[in-house]
Design a protein around this motif. Structure first.
Motif, PDB file in Angstrom:
ATOM      1  N   PHE A 188     -21.595  21.069 -34.003  1.00 17.87           N
ATOM      2  CA  PHE A 188     -21.246  22.288 -34.727  1.00 17.87           C
ATOM      3  C   PHE A 188     -21.719  23.582 -34.052  1.00 17.87           C
ATOM      4  N   PRO A 189     -22.902  23.636 -33.393  1.00 18.43           N
ATOM      5  CA  PRO A 189     -23.305  24.902 -32.768  1.00 18.43           C
ATOM      6  C   PRO A 189     -22.284  25.478 -31.807  1.00 18.43           C
ATOM      7  N   PHE A 190     -21.439  24.639 -31.214  1.00 15.15           N
ATOM      8  CA  PHE A 190     -20.424  25.138 -30.288  1.00 15.15           C
ATOM      9  C   PHE A 190     -19.220  25.746 -31.022  1.00 15.15           C
ATOM     10  N   PHE A 191     -19.191  25.597 -32.347  1.00 16.13           N
ATOM     11  CA  PHE A 191     -18.098  26.166 -33.145  1.00 16.13           C
ATOM     12  C   PHE A 191     -18.605  27.239 -34.109  1.00 16.13           C
ATOM     13  N   TYR A 192     -19.890  27.364 -34.255  1.00 14.98           N
ATOM     14  CA  TYR A 192     -20.490  28.262 -35.254  1.00 14.98           C
ATOM     15  C   TYR A 192     -20.412  29.705 -34.774  1.00 14.98           C
ATOM     16  N   ARG A 193     -19.755  30.564 -35.569  1.00 11.84           N
ATOM     17  CA  ARG A 193     -19.594  31.973 -35.209  1.00 11.84           C
ATOM     18  C   ARG A 193     -19.909  32.841 -36.440  1.00 11.84           C
ATOM     19  N   PRO A 194     -21.195  33.037 -36.757  1.00 10.38           N
ATOM     20  CA  PRO A 194     -21.562  33.810 -37.948  1.00 10.38           C
ATOM     21  C   PRO A 194     -21.305  35.301 -37.759  1.00 10.38           C
ATOM     22  N   LYS A 195     -21.060  35.979 -38.877  1.00 11.02           N
ATOM     23  CA  LYS A 195     -20.869  37.423 -38.834  1.00 11.02           C
ATOM     24  C   LYS A 195     -22.184  38.107 -38.481  1.00 11.02           C
ATOM     25  N   GLY A 196     -22.088  39.165 -37.706  1.00 12.36           N
ATOM     26  CA  GLY A 196     -23.265  39.949 -37.375  1.00 12.36           C
ATOM     27  C   GLY A 196     -24.024  39.477 -36.152  1.00 12.36           C
ATOM     28  N   LEU A 197     -23.655  38.331 -35.584  1.00 11.03           N
ATOM     29  CA  LEU A 197     -24.325  37.826 -34.388  1.00 11.03           C
ATOM     30  C   LEU A 197     -23.323  37.731 -33.244  1.00 11.03           C
ATOM     31  N   ARG A 198     -23.809  37.998 -32.049  1.00 10.51           N
ATOM     32  CA  ARG A 198     -22.968  37.893 -30.860  1.00 10.51           C
ATOM     33  C   ARG A 198     -23.507  36.812 -29.948  1.00 10.51           C
ATOM     34  N   LEU A 199     -22.621  36.089 -29.290  1.00 13.16           N
ATOM     35  CA  LEU A 199     -23.063  35.073 -28.330  1.00 13.16           C
ATOM     36  C   LEU A 199     -23.903  35.724 -27.246  1.00 13.16           C
ATOM     37  N   GLY A 200     -24.987  35.088 -26.914  1.00 13.52           N
ATOM     38  CA  GLY A 200     -25.893  35.629 -25.897  1.00 13.52           C
ATOM     39  C   GLY A 200     -27.065  36.377 -26.469  1.00 13.52           C
ATOM     40  N   ASP A 201     -26.966  36.827 -27.733  1.00 16.07           N
ATOM     41  CA  ASP A 201     -28.085  37.541 -28.345  1.00 16.07           C
ATOM     42  C   ASP A 201     -29.298  36.620 -28.455  1.00 16.07           C
ATOM     43  N   ALA A 202     -30.455  37.147 -28.120  1.00 15.46           N
ATOM     44  CA  ALA A 202     -31.760  36.489 -28.306  1.00 15.46           C
ATOM     45  C   ALA A 202     -32.023  35.356 -27.326  1.00 15.46           C
ATOM     46  N   TRP A 203     -31.025  34.899 -26.564  1.00 16.42           N
ATOM     47  CA  TRP A 203     -31.328  33.854 -25.574  1.00 16.42           C
ATOM     48  C   TRP A 203     -32.250  34.399 -24.486  1.00 16.42           C
ATOM     49  N   HIS A 204     -32.258  35.719 -24.309  1.00 20.25           N
ATOM     50  CA  HIS A 204     -33.073  36.335 -23.260  1.00 20.25           C
ATOM     51  C   HIS A 204     -34.446  36.753 -23.774  1.00 20.25           C
ATOM     52  N   PHE A 205     -34.774  36.439 -25.034  1.00 19.06           N
ATOM     53  CA  PHE A 205     -36.017  36.936 -25.614  1.00 19.06           C
ATOM     54  C   PHE A 205     -37.262  36.389 -24.909  1.00 19.06           C
ATOM     55  N   HIS A 206     -37.227  35.130 -24.496  1.00 20.15           N
ATOM     56  CA  HIS A 206     -38.455  34.473 -24.053  1.00 20.15           C
ATOM     57  C   HIS A 206     -38.295  33.740 -22.717  1.00 20.15           C
ATOM     58  N   PRO A 207     -37.897  34.428 -21.648  1.00 21.60           N
ATOM     59  CA  PRO A 207     -37.802  33.753 -20.350  1.00 21.60           C
ATOM     60  C   PRO A 207     -39.193  33.544 -19.759  1.00 21.60           C
ATOM     61  N   PRO A 208     -39.348  32.587 -18.819  1.00 22.69           N
ATOM     62  CA  PRO A 208     -40.655  32.375 -18.178  1.00 22.69           C
ATOM     63  C   PRO A 208     -41.189  33.643 -17.527  1.00 22.69           C
ATOM     64  N   GLU A 209     -40.289  34.489 -17.023  1.00 23.17           N
ATOM     65  CA  GLU A 209     -40.715  35.715 -16.366  1.00 23.17           C
ATOM     66  C   GLU A 209     -41.492  36.625 -17.317  1.00 23.17           C
ATOM     67  N   CYS A 210     -41.159  36.558 -18.598  1.00 26.25           N
ATOM     68  CA  CYS A 210     -41.815  37.413 -19.588  1.00 26.25           C
ATOM     69  C   CYS A 210     -43.296  37.069 -19.689  1.00 26.25           C
ATOM     70  N   TYR A 211     -43.614  35.787 -19.774  1.00 27.13           N
ATOM     71  CA  TYR A 211     -45.014  35.407 -19.876  1.00 27.13           C
ATOM     72  C   TYR A 211     -45.737  35.643 -18.556  1.00 27.13           C
ATOM     73  N   TYR A 212     -45.030  35.448 -17.442  1.00 30.54           N
ATOM     74  CA  TYR A 212     -45.672  35.670 -16.147  1.00 30.54           C
ATOM     75  C   TYR A 212     -46.146  37.120 -16.011  1.00 30.54           C
ATOM     76  N   LYS A 213     -45.387  38.069 -16.547  1.00 33.18           N
ATOM     77  CA  LYS A 213     -45.797  39.475 -16.462  1.00 33.18           C
ATOM     78  C   LYS A 213     -47.126  39.691 -17.176  1.00 33.18           C
ATOM     79  N   ARG A 214     -47.333  38.989 -18.299  1.00 31.32           N
ATOM     80  CA  ARG A 214     -48.618  39.078 -18.991  1.00 31.32           C
ATOM     81  C   ARG A 214     -49.742  38.526 -18.130  1.00 31.32           C
ATOM     82  N   VAL A 215     -49.483  37.410 -17.479  1.00 33.79           N
ATOM     83  CA  VAL A 215     -50.503  36.798 -16.615  1.00 33.79           C
ATOM     84  C   VAL A 215     -50.804  37.701 -15.423  1.00 33.79           C
TER      85      VAL A 215
END
Length: 543
Positions: A110-137
């Motif tokens: 179902f996730p490949f068919f789920y298209r809720p109102k107010g959300l766009r594909l790609g949103d939030a997938w970039h929130f937590h990349p490994p690079e983000c934590y590395y910058k803290r380190v």
């Protein structure tokens, strides 16, 4: 295969019994490729009742006269009863649910068919990349670097493309270390503890085997870890297997780090249950919680014999030991079991919650799960294929992630002001790990997610949970930032059964839950009052 081929009947008249708290719902029952729907009659509420078919863990059917009953036991621990008119309709609906709920294809889920109102594909997938934590380190130390040696997943299919490794170690050495570790899981940084200058690492077991093989590059990597820490630092290798299990693993190609080969590192065995025994413990606990007619003595005996709280105790104790080694003894810690994808992640993530205030915020907790569970290769597709009700019991099932959530709930209960998220967040994560319209918990590792294009073709759970209407359910209204480590008690007297999960389908709301909602109302009213006061009142102390 087309979904239509598996749907044996279009619709039927049925009555749904959802539990002791909710009234029966009668209407027209329909099946789609992903859902079971019940549409109430015109005199009832116009809202549809929906059940994601992937949530069905087991199905039982019973025929009586010219009608039938279907009992659905769900992965989120709900038990639903459908009374259906017509024998043929009952059998056809049962066969359709059995077929559609057991489909294993990821890209037809179902996730490949789920298209809720107010959300766009790609949103939030970039929130937590490994690079983000590395910058803290990188702001704290220059002893580590971000390596993209696993860019094509050739070193380790269960690691992300980028990992944090000692700066002094070349990518070529990482490749040889990967060949020496189970599943290619060479030691990588999990957490940098700035106050003590020590690090937490995770890996798979070394493949020493009966011949006691060695790998100079793997030894070099762990030497570089100590060299990059504070002067005179030592290390602990925390093996989540018993000495006997580690010895048996060596006879089949696995093993442990030889003391002479890794100077400065000391091995500790803290055995944690995993796999089938952990799954059976979960099953027995759910069975006990669902029996509403047992005596007090029988309930206590069953609670003890399932050993679930013993697993919680051992997990918390081991996580505290890892955290104490870093915070109080100034030692680096490497955690591994056999594969490094289950109990290893359990300990590294809990140790961070104990030590790191940022991990206890809403955003930090989401990042922790993304980094230490999803990107770190916990095989959600295998571990969460079934919950506690399935009659078929594949050997890959294990409620490791649920055990983590239970331990976090114990932390929140002992430190009610220190976590920005509440029980609602933990319950949502449990539900979505087993059956979700979002793609976050799909597949077993990052390589599989890339092959299935999960990040570009499905929505992220973090995007869904960030919606304003969800925040009140997920946040802790009493949260006060705590810059200190929080040290939970793992004594039996301090641990409690997580009633909000294991008993949520069989009991009425407790006074504490009503009080929790009241607290939210008080906090909301206070914020409105403070917002409407003159500016000079902002300097007055809060009550």
């Amino acid at each position: 295969m087309e979904f239509a081929e598996l749907i044996r009947t279009g619709q039927a008249q049925a009555e749904l019994l959802r539990g002791p708290e909710e009234p029966p719902l009668r209407g027209t029952l329909c099946i789609t490729g992903h859902h079971l729907l019940l549409s109430p009659g015109p005199q009832a509420t116009p809202d549809l009742w929906l059940l994601l078919l992937r949530n069905v863990d087991s199905i039982e059917k019973r025929i009586a006269g010219d009608s039938g009953t279907i009992t659905l036991r769900c992965k989120d621990l709900r038990v639903l009863q459908l009374d259906i008119e017509g024998v043929e309709a009952t059998l056809d609906i049962a066969r359709s649910i059995e077929a559609l709920s057991s489909l294993e294809s990821v890209i037809t889920s179902f996730p490949f068919f789920y298209r809720p109102k107010g959300l766009r594909l790609g949103d939030a997938w970039h929130f937590h990349p490994p690079e983000c934590y590395y910058k803290r380190v990188a702001r704290e130390t220059n002893a580590w670097r971000l390596s993209e040696a696993n860019e094509d997943f050739s070193l380790c299919p269960s690691y992300p493309r980028a990992v944090i490794v000692p700066r002094a170690v070349e990518d070529s050495a990482l490749a040889r270390s990967a060949r020496f570790r189970q599943g290619g899981r060479f030691p990588v940084l999990s957490y940098y503890h700035a106050p003590s200058g020590t690090v937490l690492l995770r890996a798979g077991q070394p493949l020493t085997g009966p011949q006691k093989r060695r790998c100079s590059e793997d030894e070099e990597l762990l030497r570089a870890v100590l060299a990059g820490a504070r002067p005179g630092a030592r290390g602990f290798i925390m093996d989540t297997r018993s000495p006997q299990a580690a010895k048996q693993a060596r006879m089949t190609g696995g093993g442990t780090e030889a003391k002479a080969a890794y100077p400065g590192w000391k091995r500790l065995h803290r055995p944690l249950e995993r796999g089938r025994p952990l799954q059976e413990s979960f099953v027995h606990l759910v069975e006990a919680c669902g029996d509403l007619e047992q005596s007090m003595d029988r309930w206590l005996n069953r609670l003890e014999s399932c050993r679930w709280l013993s697993h919680v105790k051992e997990t918390l104790s081991t996580a505290c030991l890892a955290a104490q080694s870093m915070e109080q003894e100034g030692a680096c810690v490497l955690v591994h079991g056999a594969d490094g994808t289950d109990s290893t992640l359990l300990i590294t993530s809990l140790a961070q919650l104990i030590l790191d205030p940022l991990s206890r915020t809403m955003a930090g907790f989401q990042e922790l799960i993304e980094r230490e569970w999803i990107q770190a290769g916990h095989p959600f597709q295998l571990r969460c294929a079934h919950s506690a009700f399935s009659h078929a019991r594949p050997k890959h099932e294990a409620p490791t992630f649920l055990l983590f959530l239970d331990c976090v709930w114990q932390l929140g209960r002992q430190f009610p002001l220190s976590l920005e998220f509440g029980e609602g967040m933990l319950l949502a994560l449990f539900d979505h790990a087993y059956a979700s319209p979002f793609g976050t918990f799909l597949c077993n590792n990052e390589k599989e997610r890339c092959l299935c294009e999960v990040r570009t073709r499905t929505h992220s759970l973090w995007s869904g949970l960030s919606q304003p209407k969800e925040q009140r359910k997920l946040r802790n209204p009493l949260y006060v930032p705590n810059p200190l480590a929080i040290w939970p008690s793992a004594e039996p007297q301090s641990l409690r059964l997580w009633q909000g999960l294991f008993l949520r389908r069989t009991r009425l709301p407790e006074p504490s839950e009503v009080a929790w909602e009241k607290v939210w109302q008080i906090v909301t009213d206070q914020e409105k009052t403070e917002g409407s006061q003159p500016t000079d009142s902002a300097s007055e102390p809060r009550p």
